[in-house]
Design a protein around this motif. Structure first.
Motif, PDB file in Angstrom:
ATOM      1  N   ALA A 259       0.855  -1.190   0.000  1.00  0.00           N
ATOM      2  CA  ALA A 259       0.000   0.000   0.000  1.00  0.00           C
ATOM      3  C   ALA A 259       0.889   1.237   0.000  1.00  0.00           C
ATOM      4  N   LEU A 260       1.249   1.694  -1.193  1.00  0.00           N
ATOM      5  CA  LEU A 260       2.208   2.784  -1.316  1.00  0.00           C
ATOM      6  C   LEU A 260       1.559   4.146  -1.486  1.00  0.00           C
ATOM      7  N   ASP A 261       0.394   4.187  -2.169  1.00  0.00           N
ATOM      8  CA  ASP A 261      -0.259   5.458  -2.431  1.00  0.00           C
ATOM      9  C   ASP A 261      -1.747   5.217  -2.614  1.00  0.00           C
ATOM     10  N   GLU A 262      -2.472   6.257  -3.020  1.00  0.00           N
ATOM     11  CA  GLU A 262      -3.934   6.188  -3.127  1.00  0.00           C
ATOM     12  C   GLU A 262      -4.410   5.276  -4.249  1.00  0.00           C
ATOM     13  N   ASP A 263      -3.509   4.794  -5.102  1.00  0.00           N
ATOM     14  CA  ASP A 263      -3.892   3.856  -6.157  1.00  0.00           C
ATOM     15  C   ASP A 263      -3.531   2.408  -5.835  1.00  0.00           C
ATOM     16  N   THR A 264      -2.795   2.209  -4.740  1.00  0.00           N
ATOM     17  CA  THR A 264      -2.320   0.852  -4.433  1.00  0.00           C
ATOM     18  C   THR A 264      -2.707   0.375  -3.035  1.00  0.00           C
ATOM     19  N   GLY A 265      -3.660   1.050  -2.385  1.00  0.00           N
ATOM     20  CA  GLY A 265      -4.151   0.547  -1.111  1.00  0.00           C
ATOM     21  C   GLY A 265      -4.071   1.496   0.064  1.00  0.00           C
TER      22      GLY A 265
END
Length: 584
Positions: A259-265
């Protein structure tokens, strides 16, 4: 050194270099840590119990292993040897205590030996016999049996009970029927335990477990399966301001997305210092819902929680933050309402189709809770609004002051929970009961599942459960003596992560006698519970488990037992995000 010497060494160099390149291509660095052993591909590997494991149940033990990944000929069968003497295991001329010839199929290969001795180190190995009579001699493994009878199956345990606690149990039954369980480690304030979730897999209905992966920077999390995909949702472990995160696994728990940013979790950044526990999700009106809290209100633990519910369309990409919405966080009015706060809500749909968030209600003494009281928050179908009526929405519920999980059973048409009833008799988390409700407001306590009269060093808490056919299976954050005088730090600070099964749990609705509904893994203490008095005589309980001097002296007679250094909740339920945080 001559030129000839260099020429002779050159091929060796290229061979080694080639092997390194092959390994780096075949086993990417990001996968090795998740997938278990990768260096024992030519012999049987992946032993269960894992090599060196402690606290193995000596009854009905199942031995498992993985077959060699590379063999020069087909496997014919396996030869298994087990004994207390490692020399006997390794010497084929000697007869071990247990030996067997095991067929290749069905996989994984298993052996169930007779009952083993307690508090004993056993050694074992698996030789692989090929169809051309070649024998691939296996490694020597070992495990140690439980020194005392610990209820349930120990999945994992603390290696240092004063500073390392087992937290946040979660359980799911995967589509292939295997069980996936997870937990994390916590510790005292300032201990600096890494925020990571450990994953364990059972392919034999909970009788044995193996570690399969670690999800880094993730804690207070639970799994759910949605649209053919496994998810893990909870809080991240980065920095001092925890965010709401969700991960996806495309291989049923062995590897996970980051979960790195708002597109990946990364769903909600940590400005409000978010909090949750292993709670269920609900599907309603084309959306998937989950309860959460933040800690934006002033005050200490409990007072600062604001409860809300997150939701997303059922067919959306759940890793994208833009697909999620949330109800406005709702504060608990500790001056006017019951209790001092609320948290760890269960989003469920009631019989009339209304979406509710059933919340634990805490008290000024964190782990005691507002005794057997829960709160009912109303959620709009679109997940935009919430409401609460303090005059009507506090309910009597056994164990409502400690975390619980509610799920619906279609066969009975009832909602069920396993909870820590704290009255009749007085208890902390040493009394686990099985309850049901037809409407989420009126609850019936059907039976005691686990109980011990000692409130200081015994607990089964934060239980997560699933229905598997006629049975209810569950995992627990368990505080229990470890044998040899080793005790947990306190009831709150669990030293075991355990698995349990309640056979034919629905029989409690029409009981013939207690024996038809008792959990086979624990002693039946119903005679103690029904007496309305706490037993004074240790003969009614398990004398071999708890020494009389430990539980009968002035330590547990003092009213300060909850707040003393043995089980000091306030040390752990602080506002800081290191240690075990506010998971009480």
């Amino acid at each position: 050194m001559t030129h000839a010497d260099n020429a002779n060494r050159l091929p060796v160099f290229w061979v080694i270099l080639g092997l390194i390149i092959f390994a780096s291509v075949t086993f990417p660095a990001g996968l090795i840590a998740h997938a278990g052993p990768t260096d024992a591909t030519f012999i049987a590997c992946g032993p269960i119990p894992a090599d060196g494991r402690l606290y193995i149940e000596p009854h009905d033990l199942v031995l498992n292993w993985l077959p060699p990944e590379v063999v020069p000929a087909p496997i014919d069968y396996y030869e298994v040897r087990l004994d207390e003497d490692p020399d006997v295991v390794q010497n084929p001329a000697l007869e071990p205590d247990f030996s067997d010839t095991v067929a290749v199929d069905p996989a994984p290969s298993t052996l169930v030996p007779d009952e083993l001795a307690r508090d004993t180190i056993y050694y074992w190995k698996v030789d692989t016999v090929l169809t051309d009579s070649t024998v691939l001699t296996g490694d020597l493994w070992s495990f140690t049996t439980e020194p005392i009878d610990i209820p349930g199956i120990v999945i994992n345990y603390s290696s240092d009970p004063p500073t390392q606690y087992c937290m946040s149990p979660s359980l799911i039954i995967l589509p292939d029927g295997s069980y996936l369980a997870n937990h994390e480690y916590g510790g005292p304030w300032g201990s600096g335990h890494p925020k990571e979730t450990l994953m364990f897999l059972s392919e034999d209905q909970g009788r044995s477990w193996r570690y399969i992966s670690t999800v880094y920077d993730q804690y207070w999390s639970s799994t759910f399966y949605h649209n053919g995909t496994l998810y893990l949702m909870g809080i991240d472990g980065k920095g001092g301001y925890p965010s709401v995160t969700i991960r996806r696994s495309d291989d049923l728990g062995f590897t996970w997305t980051e979960a790195l940013d708002e597109d990946t979790g990364l769903l909600l950044s940590g400005d409000e210092r978010y909090h949750t526990g292993p709670v269920p999700v609900a599907i309603h009106n084309g959306r998937i819902f989950r309860g959460m809290e933040d800690r934006a209100d002033p005050g200490e633990w409990g007072y600062h929680f604001r409860a809300f519910v997150m939701s997303a369309p059922v067919d959306a990409d759940l890793l994208k933050a833009s697909n999620w919405i949330m109800t406005p966080p709702m504060s608990h009015d500790e001056w006017q309402w019951t209790g001092t706060g609320w948290l760890e809500g269960n989003v469920v749909v009631d019989p009339d189709g209304e979406l509710l968030n059933i919340l634990r209600v805490s008290s000024a003494i964190p782990s005691l809770g507002t005794v057997d009281t829960a709160a009912v928050m109303h959620i709009s179908d679109d997940g935009v609004e919430s409401s609460f009526d303090p005059e009507n929405d506090f309910i009597d519920m056994p164990g409502g002051g400690v975390k619980f999980v509610i799920r619906y059973d279609e066969e009975t048409g009832l909602y069920w929970t396993l909870s820590n009833q704290q009255s009749h008799p007085y208890a902390m988390r040493n009394h686990l009961v099985l309850c049901s409700s037809p409407d989420l407001r009126n609850w019936t306590n059907h039976k005691t599942v686990l109980y011990h009269w000692d409130i200081v060093f015994h607990a089964w808490q934060y239980v997560d459960w699933r229905i598997d056919g006629d049975d209810m299976v569950f995992v627990s954050r368990t505080a229990y003596p470890m044998g040899g005088g080793v005790m947990p730090h306190g009831y709150h600070d669990a030293n075991f992560f355990t698995f349990h099964r309640i056979e034919n749990f629905r029989d409690v609705l029409n009981p013939i006698d207690d024996d038809t509904t008792d959990d086979d893994t624990v002693t039946d203490d119903d005679t103690v519970i029904d007496d309305d008095t706490t037993p004074d005589d240790d003969d009614t309980v398990d004398d071999d488990v708890v020494d009389d001097d430990v539980a009968d002296d002035d330590v547990t007679d003092d009213d300060d037992v909850i707040d003393d250094d043995v089980a000091d909740d306030d040390d752990d339920d602080d506002d800081d995000d290191d240690g075990c945080g506010c998971q009480v």
